[in-house]
Design an enzyme around this catalytic site. Sequence first.
Site, PDB file in Angstrom:
ATOM      1  N   ASN A  17       0.867  -1.176   0.000  1.00 35.78           N
ATOM      2  CA  ASN A  17       0.000   0.000   0.000  1.00 35.78           C
ATOM      3  C   ASN A  17       0.909   1.232   0.000  1.00 35.78           C
ATOM      4  O   ASN A  17       1.568   1.517   0.984  1.00 35.78           O
ATOM      5  CB  ASN A  17      -0.885  -0.046   1.262  1.00 35.78           C
ATOM      6  CG  ASN A  17      -1.778   1.170   1.395  1.00 35.78           C
ATOM      7  OD1 ASN A  17      -1.785   2.044   0.535  1.00 35.78           O
ATOM      8  ND2 ASN A  17      -2.525   1.222   2.483  1.00 35.78           N
ATOM      9  N   LYS A  19       0.070   4.267   0.040  1.00 35.36           N
ATOM     10  CA  LYS A  19      -0.500   5.401   0.774  1.00 35.36           C
ATOM     11  C   LYS A  19      -0.222   6.693  -0.020  1.00 35.36           C
ATOM     12  O   LYS A  19      -0.484   6.720  -1.218  1.00 35.36           O
ATOM     13  CB  LYS A  19       0.044   5.432   2.202  1.00 35.36           C
ATOM     14  CG  LYS A  19      -0.182   4.093   2.921  1.00 35.36           C
ATOM     15  CD  LYS A  19       0.054   4.126   4.373  1.00 35.36           C
ATOM     16  CE  LYS A  19      -0.242   2.754   4.987  1.00 35.36           C
ATOM     17  NZ  LYS A  19      -0.078   2.715   6.426  1.00 35.36           N
ATOM     18  N   HIS A 101      -9.660   0.723   5.106  1.00 34.79           N
ATOM     19  CA  HIS A 101      -8.351   0.938   5.726  1.00 34.79           C
ATOM     20  C   HIS A 101      -8.483   1.860   6.942  1.00 34.79           C
ATOM     21  O   HIS A 101      -9.267   2.818   6.915  1.00 34.79           O
ATOM     22  CB  HIS A 101      -7.360   1.523   4.711  1.00 34.79           C
ATOM     23  CG  HIS A 101      -5.952   1.463   5.217  1.00 34.79           C
ATOM     24  ND1 HIS A 101      -5.450   2.397   6.093  1.00 34.79           N
ATOM     25  CD2 HIS A 101      -4.973   0.553   5.019  1.00 34.79           C
ATOM     26  CE1 HIS A 101      -4.200   2.060   6.397  1.00 34.79           C
ATOM     27  NE2 HIS A 101      -3.891   0.947   5.761  1.00 34.79           N
ATOM     28  N   GLU A 103      -6.719   4.196   8.076  1.00 31.32           N
ATOM     29  CA  GLU A 103      -6.478   5.632   7.872  1.00 31.32           C
ATOM     30  C   GLU A 103      -7.704   6.316   7.286  1.00 31.32           C
ATOM     31  O   GLU A 103      -7.980   7.477   7.569  1.00 31.32           O
ATOM     32  CB  GLU A 103      -5.216   5.828   7.011  1.00 31.32           C
ATOM     33  CG  GLU A 103      -3.963   5.573   7.838  1.00 31.32           C
ATOM     34  CD  GLU A 103      -2.791   5.011   7.071  1.00 31.32           C
ATOM     35  OE1 GLU A 103      -2.788   5.051   5.829  1.00 31.32           O
ATOM     36  OE2 GLU A 103      -1.856   4.510   7.739  1.00 31.32           O
ATOM     37  N   GLU A 170      -5.320  -5.398  10.410  1.00 32.50           N
ATOM     38  CA  GLU A 170      -4.270  -4.410  10.652  1.00 32.50           C
ATOM     39  C   GLU A 170      -4.586  -3.663  11.945  1.00 32.50           C
ATOM     40  O   GLU A 170      -5.387  -2.711  11.930  1.00 32.50           O
ATOM     41  CB  GLU A 170      -4.213  -3.401   9.506  1.00 32.50           C
ATOM     42  CG  GLU A 170      -3.911  -4.006   8.157  1.00 32.50           C
ATOM     43  CD  GLU A 170      -3.374  -2.964   7.175  1.00 32.50           C
ATOM     44  OE1 GLU A 170      -2.237  -3.126   6.735  1.00 32.50           O
ATOM     45  OE2 GLU A 170      -4.077  -1.989   6.880  1.00 32.50           O
ATOM     46  N   GLY A 176       2.416   1.871  10.894  1.00 32.66           N
ATOM     47  CA  GLY A 176       3.338   3.006  10.741  1.00 32.66           C
ATOM     48  C   GLY A 176       4.046   3.403  12.027  1.00 32.66           C
ATOM     49  O   GLY A 176       4.660   4.458  12.102  1.00 32.66           O
ATOM     50  N   SER A 206       3.495  -2.571  10.395  1.00 28.84           N
ATOM     51  CA  SER A 206       4.943  -2.579  10.620  1.00 28.84           C
ATOM     52  C   SER A 206       5.629  -3.878  10.191  1.00 28.84           C
ATOM     53  O   SER A 206       6.628  -4.292  10.776  1.00 28.84           O
ATOM     54  CB  SER A 206       5.266  -2.255  12.082  1.00 28.84           C
ATOM     55  OG  SER A 206       4.832  -0.941  12.398  1.00 28.84           O
TER      56      SER A 206
HETATM   57  P1  13P Z   1       2.925   0.031   7.806  1.00 28.28           P
HETATM   58  O1  13P Z   1       3.536  -1.176   7.152  1.00 28.28           O
HETATM   59  O2  13P Z   1       3.605   1.308   7.450  1.00 28.28           O
HETATM   60  O3  13P Z   1       2.780  -0.165   9.285  1.00 28.28           O
HETATM   61  O4  13P Z   1       1.444   0.176   7.228  1.00 28.28           O
HETATM   62  C1  13P Z   1       0.592  -0.921   7.219  1.00 28.28           C
HETATM   63  C2  13P Z   1      -0.605  -0.566   6.454  1.00 28.28           C
HETATM   64  O5  13P Z   1      -1.398   0.268   6.861  1.00 28.28           O
HETATM   65  C3  13P Z   1      -0.817  -1.222   5.161  1.00 28.28           C
HETATM   66  O6  13P Z   1      -2.078  -0.952   4.642  1.00 28.28           O
END
Ligand code: 13P
Length: 246
Positions: A17, A19, A101, A103, A170, A176, A206
């Site tokens: 992803n 982002k 997701h 976020e 997740e 993150g 992570s």
């Molecule tokens: P990270 O790998 O940066 O923790 O993000 C995970 C994520 O949100 C993938 O969609």
Amino acid sequence: MQEEMKQTIEHKIIASNFKTNHTRKSTGDFIENINSFLDEEDIKNEVYIFPTATSLDNFDTVKNLEVGVQNAYFVQNGSFTGEIGTQQLDEFEIKTILIGHSERRHILGETQKEISLKYNFYKSLGYKIIYCIGEPLEVKEAGLTETLGYIWEQFDGIDLNYENLILAYEPVWAIGTGVVAKIEDIAKIHRKIKKKINKPLLYGGSVKVDNIAEVLSVPNVDGTLIGTASWDIDNFKKMIKITKEK
Ligand code: 13P
């Protein structure tokens, strides 16, 4: 009978992803590079890349590399400033979408109602949906019952029998942050989800070169959804290779 009905995964899945990272140019280079890598190394795992909407293009990829979108609105087109719909996705033959997701839920304020409308719209069009679930820290700290209760609510309005569904667990506190969930926590939550829902189940939060092998060894983990560590092409290739060996 139950055994027969179990959906078996031949190869582990790996998804990146992006982002809000990479440009149109660097995304094109990245996808081309990964595409050749999969071909040269004869990698059969399903690989997904979710670039930014501005970086979508007519990518020519091997059949196990799929480019999807991180988000789109539940319309073909219309007046929804800042959003894209299927008219824009069709231009690039995009048929895969991330929905739910954390976020989008927690930073951009998407409600479960909106998420389920989006899910049902893209389901009706046959899209492959990677549907994300996961609890924030305060819910995790409240205990397992609260955590599972929170996760089950994220399935409100979601058809779990949909054939093109992949789930991604997740935990919000692990995204993150550099904090990976403990192996036993991943095992516990994945077992509970799998018991209820017989769909491929990814872990995200992570995941990186140093821990992906361990994460993939956890029972009921069918693959990973990776943010930060996947934006570097060499790291992503290393993680694809490890995934191949699992
Ligand atoms: P990270 O790998 O940066 O923790 O993000 C995970 C994520 O949100 C993938 O969609």
